[in-house]
Design an enzyme around this catalytic site. Structure first.
Site, PDB file in Angstrom:
ATOM      1  N   ASN A  37       6.389  61.761 -87.630  1.00  0.00           N
ATOM      2  CA  ASN A  37       5.654  63.016 -88.101  1.00  0.00           C
ATOM      3  C   ASN A  37       6.306  63.704 -88.953  1.00  0.00           C
ATOM      4  O   ASN A  37       5.622  64.351 -89.817  1.00  0.00           O
ATOM      5  CB  ASN A  37       5.033  63.754 -86.871  1.00  0.00           C
ATOM      6  CG  ASN A  37       5.957  64.556 -86.317  1.00  0.00           C
ATOM      7  OD1 ASN A  37       6.809  63.655 -85.351  1.00  0.00           O
ATOM      8  ND2 ASN A  37       6.080  65.688 -86.472  1.00  0.00           N
ATOM      9  N   SER A  56      25.304  60.251 -88.341  1.00  0.00           N
ATOM     10  CA  SER A  56      25.292  61.310 -89.194  1.00  0.00           C
ATOM     11  C   SER A  56      26.794  61.382 -89.678  1.00  0.00           C
ATOM     12  O   SER A  56      27.806  61.015 -88.953  1.00  0.00           O
ATOM     13  CB  SER A  56      24.815  62.607 -88.206  1.00  0.00           C
ATOM     14  OG  SER A  56      25.191  63.683 -88.921  1.00  0.00           O
ATOM     15  N   GLY A  74       9.747  60.066 -84.075  1.00  0.00           N
ATOM     16  CA  GLY A  74       9.867  61.275 -84.970  1.00  0.00           C
ATOM     17  C   GLY A  74       9.177  60.819 -86.359  1.00  0.00           C
ATOM     18  O   GLY A  74       9.713  61.607 -87.175  1.00  0.00           O
ATOM     19  N   TYR A 132      26.147  67.869 -80.986  1.00  0.00           N
ATOM     20  CA  TYR A 132      25.549  67.200 -81.802  1.00  0.00           C
ATOM     21  C   TYR A 132      26.087  66.084 -82.204  1.00  0.00           C
ATOM     22  O   TYR A 132      25.866  64.817 -82.376  1.00  0.00           O
ATOM     23  CB  TYR A 132      24.937  67.922 -83.092  1.00  0.00           C
ATOM     24  CG  TYR A 132      24.266  67.233 -83.996  1.00  0.00           C
ATOM     25  CD1 TYR A 132      22.959  66.969 -83.897  1.00  0.00           C
ATOM     26  CD2 TYR A 132      24.760  66.833 -85.297  1.00  0.00           C
ATOM     27  CE1 TYR A 132      22.285  66.166 -84.746  1.00  0.00           C
ATOM     28  CE2 TYR A 132      24.266  66.237 -86.297  1.00  0.00           C
ATOM     29  CZ  TYR A 132      22.633  65.849 -86.112  1.00  0.00           C
ATOM     30  OH  TYR A 132      22.071  65.278 -86.986  1.00  0.00           O
ATOM     31  N   GLY A 138      10.176  64.930 -91.906  1.00  0.00           N
ATOM     32  CA  GLY A 138      10.958  64.501 -92.434  1.00  0.00           C
ATOM     33  C   GLY A 138      11.206  63.143 -92.946  1.00  0.00           C
ATOM     34  O   GLY A 138      10.609  62.490 -93.470  1.00  0.00           O
ATOM     35  N   ILE A 139      12.692  62.783 -92.504  1.00  0.00           N
ATOM     36  CA  ILE A 139      12.966  61.181 -92.827  1.00  0.00           C
ATOM     37  C   ILE A 139      12.089  60.395 -92.229  1.00  0.00           C
ATOM     38  O   ILE A 139      11.614  59.149 -92.703  1.00  0.00           O
ATOM     39  CB  ILE A 139      14.514  61.246 -92.360  1.00  0.00           C
ATOM     40  CG1 ILE A 139      15.414  62.157 -93.268  1.00  0.00           C
ATOM     41  CG2 ILE A 139      15.022  59.895 -92.634  1.00  0.00           C
ATOM     42  CD1 ILE A 139      16.573  62.385 -92.661  1.00  0.00           C
ATOM     43  N   GLY A 140      11.731  60.591 -90.878  1.00  0.00           N
ATOM     44  CA  GLY A 140      11.037  59.593 -90.228  1.00  0.00           C
ATOM     45  C   GLY A 140       9.688  59.556 -90.829  1.00  0.00           C
ATOM     46  O   GLY A 140       9.190  58.346 -90.919  1.00  0.00           O
TER      47      GLY A 140
HETATM   48  N1  NAP Z   1      18.416  65.926 -92.478  1.00  0.00           N
HETATM   49  C1  NAP Z   1      19.562  65.559 -92.243  1.00  0.00           C
HETATM   50  O1  NAP Z   1      20.392  66.062 -93.483  1.00  0.00           O
HETATM   51  C2  NAP Z   1      20.185  64.710 -91.381  1.00  0.00           C
HETATM   52  C3  NAP Z   1      21.687  64.363 -91.441  1.00  0.00           C
HETATM   53  C4  NAP Z   1      22.054  63.474 -90.524  1.00  0.00           C
HETATM   54  C5  NAP Z   1      21.499  62.779 -89.486  1.00  0.00           C
HETATM   55  N2  NAP Z   1      20.150  63.340 -89.718  1.00  0.00           N
HETATM   56  C6  NAP Z   1      19.131  62.685 -88.502  1.00  0.00           C
HETATM   57  O2  NAP Z   1      17.924  62.280 -89.109  1.00  0.00           O
HETATM   58  C7  NAP Z   1      17.039  62.131 -87.975  1.00  0.00           C
HETATM   59  C8  NAP Z   1      15.550  62.644 -88.330  1.00  0.00           C
HETATM   60  O3  NAP Z   1      15.754  64.059 -88.506  1.00  0.00           O
HETATM   61  P1  NAP Z   1      15.036  64.720 -89.848  1.00  0.00           P
HETATM   62  O4  NAP Z   1      16.207  65.531 -90.837  1.00  0.00           O
HETATM   63  O5  NAP Z   1      13.984  64.051 -90.524  1.00  0.00           O
HETATM   64  O6  NAP Z   1      14.530  65.975 -89.008  1.00  0.00           O
HETATM   65  P2  NAP Z   1      12.948  66.644 -88.513  1.00  0.00           P
HETATM   66  O7  NAP Z   1      12.260  66.874 -89.821  1.00  0.00           O
HETATM   67  O8  NAP Z   1      13.356  67.977 -87.718  1.00  0.00           O
HETATM   68  O9  NAP Z   1      12.562  65.504 -87.707  1.00  0.00           O
HETATM   69  C9  NAP Z   1      12.817  65.112 -86.452  1.00  0.00           C
HETATM   70  C10 NAP Z   1      11.896  64.496 -85.778  1.00  0.00           C
HETATM   71  O10 NAP Z   1      12.253  64.356 -84.232  1.00  0.00           O
HETATM   72  C11 NAP Z   1      11.323  64.642 -83.587  1.00  0.00           C
HETATM   73  N3  NAP Z   1      11.775  65.058 -82.504  1.00  0.00           N
HETATM   74  C12 NAP Z   1      12.537  66.054 -81.862  1.00  0.00           C
HETATM   75  N4  NAP Z   1      12.509  65.953 -80.577  1.00  0.00           N
HETATM   76  C13 NAP Z   1      11.857  65.213 -80.049  1.00  0.00           C
HETATM   77  C14 NAP Z   1      11.530  64.598 -78.727  1.00  0.00           C
HETATM   78  N5  NAP Z   1      12.154  65.345 -77.618  1.00  0.00           N
HETATM   79  N6  NAP Z   1      10.779  63.344 -78.569  1.00  0.00           N
HETATM   80  C15 NAP Z   1      10.237  62.825 -79.597  1.00  0.00           C
HETATM   81  N7  NAP Z   1      10.719  63.318 -80.837  1.00  0.00           N
HETATM   82  C16 NAP Z   1      11.272  64.272 -80.993  1.00  0.00           C
HETATM   83  C17 NAP Z   1      10.500  65.683 -84.391  1.00  0.00           C
HETATM   84  O11 NAP Z   1       9.357  65.804 -83.582  1.00  0.00           O
HETATM   85  P3  NAP Z   1       8.581  67.491 -84.003  1.00  0.00           P
HETATM   86  O12 NAP Z   1       8.365  67.337 -85.486  1.00  0.00           O
HETATM   87  O13 NAP Z   1       7.560  67.573 -82.988  1.00  0.00           O
HETATM   88  O14 NAP Z   1       9.722  68.501 -83.598  1.00  0.00           O
HETATM   89  C18 NAP Z   1      10.588  65.333 -85.693  1.00  0.00           C
HETATM   90  O15 NAP Z   1       9.417  64.557 -85.800  1.00  0.00           O
HETATM   91  C19 NAP Z   1      17.571  62.706 -86.888  1.00  0.00           C
HETATM   92  O16 NAP Z   1      17.984  61.623 -85.945  1.00  0.00           O
HETATM   93  C20 NAP Z   1      18.702  63.526 -87.447  1.00  0.00           C
HETATM   94  O17 NAP Z   1      20.028  63.734 -86.455  1.00  0.00           O
HETATM   95  C21 NAP Z   1      19.211  64.148 -90.472  1.00  0.00           C
END
Ligand code: NAP
Length: 304
Positions: A24, A151, A22, A176, A26-28
């Protein structure tokens, strides 16, 4: 190091190869950018190659000399996880950092290609399989690390990993939280197993607090819109959310088995620090049973 740990504290990473699932968004994305800035070779493991290549361009716009590439990985499909692992191993001979970051949150009920509830399948089982398939490369790379994303939502979850298909009673937040707790148990259990086999690779769990990303934007239900609105109000930037990952991946004092998260009030924001909550949540025999079940469900057996 200053009072607060930031990405400026990361040492030179030239010669190290990192995979960020991931990467591409957010956090990734912020994690990948920071690793590239410090000289690491970064592989963005992405489900959509157009988005992945766009992220490569965005990183190169900031770091023109970056060694960064995107490879397809769909965690919703174990065939894709296997294909990614083969392509990676054909192209790279070492792996210093595996960042198991990709995730989905609160989708309507659906199952993965292999028949698991999608959050449990994508967030946890896909990463379990991926790590097992890359273990040989991690083992032969000195000082390698695996970082798994938990999380805040998991802190109140009960460790019950029985309704894996979720078809009987689907509660999006419960699933989740379970999937994230599974990632956290996995990180600790992996560390235990690596250490007992005298393998130097370290496994660390972390959480990003509440970060403003697109995690909740893929679902238009009213409850998700309200949650998204609150995240916008109280959340921190994705760049800050990446710090616990970067700390877990690069800080020299890490021993393996830690849980890293923001140091602010209720853990929602702040600078990375070590937390003891996972030690309190962890139940040995549950983690052990989850491991056995995960090997069975994914068909990936770890060879330590
Ligand atoms: N944001 C928060 O407050 C928060 C809090 C606790 C934990 N987290 C964790 O942090 C991590 C990153 O999340 P984020 O907040 O940065 O959200 P995000 O911006 O939605 O990023 C999620 C990433 O996961 C990818 N992804 C989703 N389904 C996938 C699949 N089937 N195969 C491969 N990649 C996939 C998405 O790809 P696409 O762009 O193609 O959809 C995107 O690159 C997650 O594990 C989330 O649970 C986040």
């Amino acid at each position: 190091m200053g009072i607060f740990w930031t990405k400026n504290d990361i040492k030179d990473l030239t010669g190290k190869v990192a995979v960020v699932t991931g990467g591409n968004s957010g956090i990734g994305f912020q994690t990948s950018l920071a690793l590239a800035e410090k000289g690491a070779t970064v592989v963005l493991a992405v489900r959509n190659l157009n988005k992945g290549n766009d992220a490569v361009d965005r990183i190169k716009a900031v770091v023109p000399q970056a060694n960064v590439n995107a490879i397809k990985l769909d965690l919703n499909d174990l065939k894709s996880v296997r294909a990614f692992a083969s392509e990676f191993k054909n192209n790279y001979k070492s792996l210093s950092l595996l960042i198991n970051n990709a995730g989905i949150m609160l989708p309507p009920y659906r199952s993965t290609e292999d028949g698991f509830e999608s959050q449990f399948g994508v967030n946890y089982l896909g990463h379990f399989a991926l790590t097992g398939l890359l273990l040989e490369t991690l083992k032969k790379t000195p000082n390698s690390r695996v970082v798994s994303l938990g999380s805040l939502a998991a802190h109140k979850a009960k460790p019950e990993f029985s309704n894996i298909k979720g078809s009987k009673k689907y509660k999006p937040l419960k699933f989740y939280s379970q999937s994230k707790l599974a990632c956290m148990f996995f990180a600790k259990e992996l560390q235990y197993r690596l250490r007992s086999h005298h393998i130097a690779c370290k496994s660390i769990a972390c959480h990003p607090g509440i970060s403003k990303t697109s995690l909740l934007s893929r679902n238009t239900k009213l409850t998700n819109k309200l949650t998204r609105y609150s995240v916008r109000l109280v959340g921190q930037s994705a760049e800050m959310g990446a710090l616990p990952i970067l700390y877990a991946a690069t800080e020299s004092s890490i021993r393996g088995g830690e849980y890293i998260g923001p140091d602010g009030r209720r853990g929602g924001k702040g600078y990375p620090t070590e937390l003891d909550i996972l030690d309190n949540l962890f139940v040995d025999h549950v983690a052990n049973n989850l491991w056995t079940l995960s090997e069975k469900l994914t068909g990936v057996t770890y060879r330590f």
